[in-house]
Structure formats: C-alpha cells, structure tokens
Enzyme design. Structure first.
Site, mmCIF file in Angstrom:
data_model
loop_
_atom_site.group_PDB
_atom_site.id
_atom_site.type_symbol
_atom_site.label_atom_id
_atom_site.label_comp_id
_atom_site.label_asym_id
_atom_site.label_seq_id
_atom_site.Cartn_x
_atom_site.Cartn_y
_atom_site.Cartn_z
ATOM 1 N N HIS A 101 41.787 -3.636 58.734
ATOM 2 C CA HIS A 101 41.262 -2.891 59.877
ATOM 3 C C HIS A 101 42.365 -2.746 60.922
ATOM 4 O O HIS A 101 43.145 -3.682 61.134
ATOM 5 C CB HIS A 101 40.075 -3.612 60.511
ATOM 6 C CG HIS A 101 39.033 -4.040 59.525
ATOM 7 N ND1 HIS A 101 38.308 -3.140 58.769
ATOM 8 C CD2 HIS A 101 38.599 -5.270 59.158
ATOM 9 C CE1 HIS A 101 37.469 -3.806 57.985
ATOM 10 N NE2 HIS A 101 37.628 -5.093 58.200
ATOM 11 N N GLU A 118 37.451 -9.567 63.237
ATOM 12 C CA GLU A 118 36.233 -10.212 62.765
ATOM 13 C C GLU A 118 36.506 -11.647 62.335
ATOM 14 O O GLU A 118 37.658 -12.107 62.339
ATOM 15 C CB GLU A 118 35.626 -9.421 61.600
ATOM 16 C CG GLU A 118 36.569 -9.220 60.432
ATOM 17 C CD GLU A 118 36.056 -8.198 59.418
ATOM 18 O OE1 GLU A 118 34.994 -7.595 59.646
ATOM 19 O OE2 GLU A 118 36.737 -8.002 58.390
ATOM 20 N N HIS A 176 42.490 -8.557 53.769
ATOM 21 C CA HIS A 176 41.466 -9.497 53.330
ATOM 22 C C HIS A 176 40.557 -8.866 52.288
ATOM 23 O O HIS A 176 40.522 -7.646 52.141
ATOM 24 C CB HIS A 176 40.620 -9.965 54.525
ATOM 25 C CG HIS A 176 39.941 -8.844 55.247
ATOM 26 N ND1 HIS A 176 40.550 -8.120 56.252
ATOM 27 C CD2 HIS A 176 38.709 -8.279 55.093
ATOM 28 C CE1 HIS A 176 39.727 -7.183 56.696
ATOM 29 N NE2 HIS A 176 38.596 -7.257 56.010
ATOM 30 N N ARG A 196 40.614 1.031 52.912
ATOM 31 C CA ARG A 196 40.616 0.441 51.578
ATOM 32 C C ARG A 196 42.027 0.507 51.013
ATOM 33 O O ARG A 196 42.599 1.592 50.848
ATOM 34 C CB ARG A 196 39.622 1.181 50.676
ATOM 35 C CG ARG A 196 39.343 0.491 49.355
ATOM 36 C CD ARG A 196 38.328 1.262 48.509
ATOM 37 N NE ARG A 196 37.041 1.395 49.192
ATOM 38 C CZ ARG A 196 36.523 2.546 49.583
ATOM 39 N NH1 ARG A 196 37.174 3.664 49.377
ATOM 40 N NH2 ARG A 196 35.359 2.590 50.192
#
Length: 320
Positions: A101, A118, A176, A196
């Site tokens: 991200h 996150e 991740h 992605r």
C-alpha cells in the site's frame, strides 16, 4: 452517548474460509467469508448502527451528525465526516496475493485520496500457517520488477510461521501477504488502495491472470530491510499492553480476569474495542451498560470518560 455496535459487512471471497461466522456467533449459511468489515466508513461498504437511538444509520452519517462528540475534536477537524479507521476480521483458506500500500504522499501523487497503514493481530490460526511481511534482502526497484517477472519475488520476502497473539505492524510501503490458514484481526486507515505485486500466476474463473500493479507498487515500496518485522511485546494480565503507536492509530491488548476501570477522560478520540476471547460487561461513566464478547466490535464515543470492564475477556483497544 452509549457504546455503539454495528452490523458487520461480510465479504465472500474465492479465498475465504469458514472461521468468521462461528467466531462471531452468527446464524447464517454464508460460505467462503474471507472478511468481516466490523467498523467501516469506506464508501459502498459502510457499516450500519445495530443498537440504540441511531440504529440503521450509516457510520459516516453518524459522524456527520454527532461530529466531535463521536470521534473527538482533532479527529473531526482532520477527517471531517469520514470515519478514520477500518476494522476487519480476515480468514484465509488460500494464500492471498503479495501486496503493498502507498503512503499518503505517494497516494496523492498517484491520484488516490490517501494511503494505507495497517496492523495484524493473529488469532487462533491453523497449525503451520504462515505470512509474508517485509523484505529480507536488499533489492532495487529494477531488481524487484525482474523478480516479479521471473516468479522469484517471494525469495526476497521475510516469511513467518504465526501463532495466536502474534502482531505485525505494516506501515505503508511494507510488502506483505496473508497465508493460507491465517485468521486475524486487521486495523487500518480508512482506505481501500491496494497494489497487487504477485499472485502466484493463478488464473480466475475465466482463465485470466489477475491484474498486477507492478509500476504503482514499485513507486510505493519501502526498500529498507529490517531484522525482525514481528512486533515484540510481553503479554500481561489485567493491564493494557501497548502493541502499536503510530500517527494513524494506537493499539493495545487487554487480557482481563478481574474488573478494570479504563480512564479516557484525557483522550480526545473515540475508542474501538475488539473482542478476541471470552466475554465481559462494559459500564461507562454515564451508566450505560453493554456486553462485549469474542467476535464483537464496539465503538466508544469520544464523550465517554471512563469504562469499567468486568468478566474474563481478551480484547484489543484502538483509537486515533
């Protein structure tokens, strides 16, 4: 203002498992539920209030109505009527794609509203479940692209076998992926921006490879290598243990078997409590009383000064 519960938004996915429905004590025959969006202000997937005088309201509508009373003065000035956190439970029956991200600055340059930082708290996952988090070797953006092309990008990633209670912080830019058998709680910025990187050359039901976002990801990756990407902490009973502190959220875990009063009188923010195990009763300073059990998520309004938790319960506490 009383604590607020929400109707979760359940997401059926090709990779979803069968853990979320029983964990949340729900009576539904839905299968392949990969995600439960517990508290969400993401447009198109907003959660609805499940209790009290605002039952049926969308979360962002409630923020717009109650403003700083719900989220806190600084949060309302910073985010307006958009709720700043997204809370999920995730159950992976198959390996998810390798992702990254962008941070807020890069997201803005790429025409997105904001980036995404996150964290993961691992719950009772399958034996041998693993995930990827961070780079284990130094690579350049060009090497990254070559490794994606020749199917060796996973060789550059740090992989961890996980157990209940493990914590991973994923600042924007950290590569991740959630592996098969992982069951976890995710706390993140309100953002659905995901790039992605690699999807193991899998094909969809129409025989097509899923879209990769190689260039956007290359611009977003933090190429710094760290020795350990697992968050180290010492678990303790009957006190809050800090897990993550960052500009986007602060998260602690509580494991209680005796009553505890938590003071929020100096905190200019809402608080979210996420039930991990057991069950407890919450009573706030205004006399409102509600329950919290494993699989439930509760929003404590910013006007609440104290809560008293009674019961045998483990839960996450997060706020901005």
């Amino acid at each position: 203002m009383e604590p607020i519960k929400f109707e979760p938004v359940l997401k059926q996915t090709l990779w979803g498992g069968d853990e979320i429905i029983p964990f949340k004590h729900m009576h539904t025959r839905l299968e392949n539920v990969g995600e439960s969006w517990e508290i969400s202000g993401v447009h198109g997937s907003e959660t609805l209030v499940a209790n009290g005088p605002y039952k049926g309201y969308q979360l962002n509508t409630l923020v717009d109505l109650l403003k700083e009373k719900l989220v806190g003065k600084e949060n309302y000035e910073r985010f307006g009527a958009e709720f700043p956190l997204l809370i999920k439970f995730i159950d992976a029956r198959q390996d998810l794609s390798i992702q990254v991200h962008p941070n807020d600055e890069i997201a803005h340059k790429q025409g997105k509203e904001r980036g995404k930082t996150e964290m993961w708290y691992i719950m009772d996952s399958a034996p041998g479940a693993k995930l990827y988090c961070g780079l284990k070797q130094q690579i350049t953006p060009d090497e990254y692209k070559q490794m994606v092309e020749n199917d060796t990008i996973c060789d550059a990633l740090a992989q961890y076998e996980v157990k209940e209670g493990d914590v991973f912080f994923l600042p924007a830019g950290r590569i991740h992926a959630i592996g098969s058998g992982c069951f976890l709680a995710e706390i993140q910025q309100t953002s659905d921006v995901t790039y992605r990187i690699y999807d193991y050359k899998r094909k969809d039901k129409n025989g097509n490879y899923r879209e990769l976002h190689t260039q956007q990801a290359a611009e977003s990756i933090n190429y710094q290598v760290e020795k350990n990407y697992r968050t180290e902490y010492v678990a303790q009973q009957n006190r809050g243990v800090s897990l993550v502190r960052c500009p986007h959220f602060n998260t602690a875990v509580y494991d209680l078997d005796e009553p505890m009063t938590i003071d929020y009188s100096e905190l200019d923010s809402f608080v979210i409590l996420i039930g991990m195990k057991g069950e407890g009763t919450i009573k706030d300073n205004e006399g409102n009383e509600t329950s919290l059990k494993a699989g439930e998520t509760i929003l404590i309004p910013a006007t609440t000064e104290t809560i008293k938790m009674e019961g045998t319960i483990k839960f996450l506490e997060t706020y901005v």
